[in-house]
Design a protein around this motif. Sequence first.
Motif, PDB file in Angstrom:
ATOM      1  N   LYS A 108      39.791  47.831  33.134  1.00  0.00           N
ATOM      2  CA  LYS A 108      39.670  47.119  31.866  1.00  0.00           C
ATOM      3  C   LYS A 108      41.024  46.570  31.427  1.00  0.00           C
ATOM      4  O   LYS A 108      42.051  47.221  31.597  1.00  0.00           O
ATOM      5  CB  LYS A 108      39.146  48.059  30.777  1.00  0.00           C
ATOM      6  CG  LYS A 108      37.814  48.697  31.071  1.00  0.00           C
ATOM      7  CD  LYS A 108      37.464  49.750  30.036  1.00  0.00           C
ATOM      8  CE  LYS A 108      37.310  49.151  28.667  1.00  0.00           C
ATOM      9  NZ  LYS A 108      36.949  50.176  27.645  1.00  0.00           N
ATOM     10  N   LYS A 143      38.631  41.758  29.858  1.00  0.00           N
ATOM     11  CA  LYS A 143      37.831  41.894  31.076  1.00  0.00           C
ATOM     12  C   LYS A 143      37.513  43.370  31.300  1.00  0.00           C
ATOM     13  O   LYS A 143      38.333  44.238  31.024  1.00  0.00           O
ATOM     14  CB  LYS A 143      38.575  41.346  32.299  1.00  0.00           C
ATOM     15  CG  LYS A 143      38.747  39.839  32.310  1.00  0.00           C
ATOM     16  CD  LYS A 143      39.422  39.385  33.606  1.00  0.00           C
ATOM     17  CE  LYS A 143      39.579  37.879  33.638  1.00  0.00           C
ATOM     18  NZ  LYS A 143      40.240  37.430  34.902  1.00  0.00           N
ATOM     19  N   LYS A 145      35.528  45.413  34.566  1.00  0.00           N
ATOM     20  CA  LYS A 145      34.811  45.270  35.836  1.00  0.00           C
ATOM     21  C   LYS A 145      34.472  46.641  36.417  1.00  0.00           C
ATOM     22  O   LYS A 145      35.247  47.585  36.280  1.00  0.00           O
ATOM     23  CB  LYS A 145      35.655  44.491  36.850  1.00  0.00           C
ATOM     24  CG  LYS A 145      35.956  43.061  36.439  1.00  0.00           C
ATOM     25  CD  LYS A 145      36.800  42.360  37.498  1.00  0.00           C
ATOM     26  CE  LYS A 145      37.101  40.927  37.098  1.00  0.00           C
ATOM     27  NZ  LYS A 145      37.933  40.239  38.131  1.00  0.00           N
ATOM     28  N   GLU A 159      30.939  43.761  42.726  1.00  0.00           N
ATOM     29  CA  GLU A 159      31.704  43.765  41.476  1.00  0.00           C
ATOM     30  C   GLU A 159      30.821  43.283  40.346  1.00  0.00           C
ATOM     31  O   GLU A 159      30.161  42.245  40.469  1.00  0.00           O
ATOM     32  CB  GLU A 159      32.936  42.865  41.620  1.00  0.00           C
ATOM     33  CG  GLU A 159      33.827  42.821  40.402  1.00  0.00           C
ATOM     34  CD  GLU A 159      35.059  41.944  40.625  1.00  0.00           C
ATOM     35  OE1 GLU A 159      35.167  40.904  39.953  1.00  0.00           O
ATOM     36  OE2 GLU A 159      35.891  42.297  41.491  1.00  0.00           O
ATOM     37  N   ASN A 160      30.776  44.039  39.256  1.00  0.00           N
ATOM     38  CA  ASN A 160      29.977  43.688  38.077  1.00  0.00           C
ATOM     39  C   ASN A 160      30.880  43.450  36.878  1.00  0.00           C
ATOM     40  O   ASN A 160      31.859  44.176  36.671  1.00  0.00           O
ATOM     41  CB  ASN A 160      28.984  44.803  37.724  1.00  0.00           C
ATOM     42  CG  ASN A 160      27.827  44.871  38.699  1.00  0.00           C
ATOM     43  OD1 ASN A 160      27.521  43.897  39.368  1.00  0.00           O
ATOM     44  ND2 ASN A 160      27.186  46.026  38.791  1.00  0.00           N
ATOM     45  N   ASN A 161      30.535  42.445  36.092  1.00  0.00           N
ATOM     46  CA  ASN A 161      31.205  42.195  34.824  1.00  0.00           C
ATOM     47  C   ASN A 161      30.548  43.066  33.762  1.00  0.00           C
ATOM     48  O   ASN A 161      29.392  42.849  33.393  1.00  0.00           O
ATOM     49  CB  ASN A 161      31.095  40.717  34.455  1.00  0.00           C
ATOM     50  CG  ASN A 161      31.629  40.427  33.067  1.00  0.00           C
ATOM     51  OD1 ASN A 161      32.376  41.219  32.493  1.00  0.00           O
ATOM     52  ND2 ASN A 161      31.230  39.293  32.506  1.00  0.00           N
ATOM     53  N   TYR A 163      31.056  43.246  30.683  1.00  0.00           N
ATOM     54  CA  TYR A 163      30.797  42.564  29.427  1.00  0.00           C
ATOM     55  C   TYR A 163      29.656  41.560  29.558  1.00  0.00           C
ATOM     56  O   TYR A 163      29.288  40.902  28.586  1.00  0.00           O
ATOM     57  CB  TYR A 163      32.055  41.847  28.938  1.00  0.00           C
ATOM     58  CG  TYR A 163      33.161  42.782  28.504  1.00  0.00           C
ATOM     59  CD1 TYR A 163      32.888  43.938  27.806  1.00  0.00           C
ATOM     60  CD2 TYR A 163      34.490  42.493  28.798  1.00  0.00           C
ATOM     61  CE1 TYR A 163      33.893  44.803  27.405  1.00  0.00           C
ATOM     62  CE2 TYR A 163      35.518  43.355  28.401  1.00  0.00           C
ATOM     63  CZ  TYR A 163      35.204  44.499  27.715  1.00  0.00           C
ATOM     64  OH  TYR A 163      36.207  45.348  27.324  1.00  0.00           O
ATOM     65  N   GLY A 164      29.111  41.423  30.756  1.00  0.00           N
ATOM     66  CA  GLY A 164      28.013  40.484  30.982  1.00  0.00           C
ATOM     67  C   GLY A 164      26.673  41.071  30.586  1.00  0.00           C
ATOM     68  O   GLY A 164      26.475  42.286  30.568  1.00  0.00           O
TER      69      GLY A 164
END
Length: 223
Positions: A108, A143, A145, A159-161, A163-164
């Motif tokens: 982060k 960010k 991840k 890899e995942n976001n 905050y998505g």
Amino acid sequence: MKKYFKYLVAVIGICVIAGTAEARSGLGLRLSYDLTIPGDIKSPIGNFDTSSGSGVQFGVTYTYSIVAGLYVEPGVVFYYDTYRSDEITLGDESSTFMPATIKPKVSKTGLRVPVMVGYQIGIDGPVSRLYLYTGPEFSIGFKAKMKYDFPEDNDLKYENNLYGSDAFYPYRRFTTSWAIGAAVDISAFNVGLTATIGMSDQIKTKNSSMKENSLRLTVGYNF
């Protein structure tokens, strides 16, 4: 009883005089090592353990002396923190895909805005001041991840976001912690130790929660 009360008043008076004589106001640079200590992830499908991780933060603070050693110290710092979830097994023998064991790593970045209120006491010797402080710390995430790989599947990496909207456990960008700590000045240098307790859930999924705590060692320079 009156005797002990007089002693207490005398001690407070000495601290006030010392704090007033050595009170400092001014700008400071700060660099910290962060030991991030996340709590377990609690969700309707079960709890997931986490492991502590390392990080760093740096930025500026401004110490404003109010009166008799009392001060307020706002700041703005940039942070980079990491930690891991413990091993998670996805799928089972009845699944279309072979079961896989992953150990996701979370990283982060963002800004923190601490607003500390404290008391400073002047000391004779190489250590010139002692600071005792506490207050809220507001965080704004840039960010976040989650990275993991599948050794069973040709070492594929994912890899995942966080905050998505498609994240398995989407994180909040805006969170708050409560800090408490102590620091000393050695000449123009500052050394401190701060503990933070997470007040906000990191995860915004309904019925799921996880809070982040930390232990922070800071060195800095006072102007």
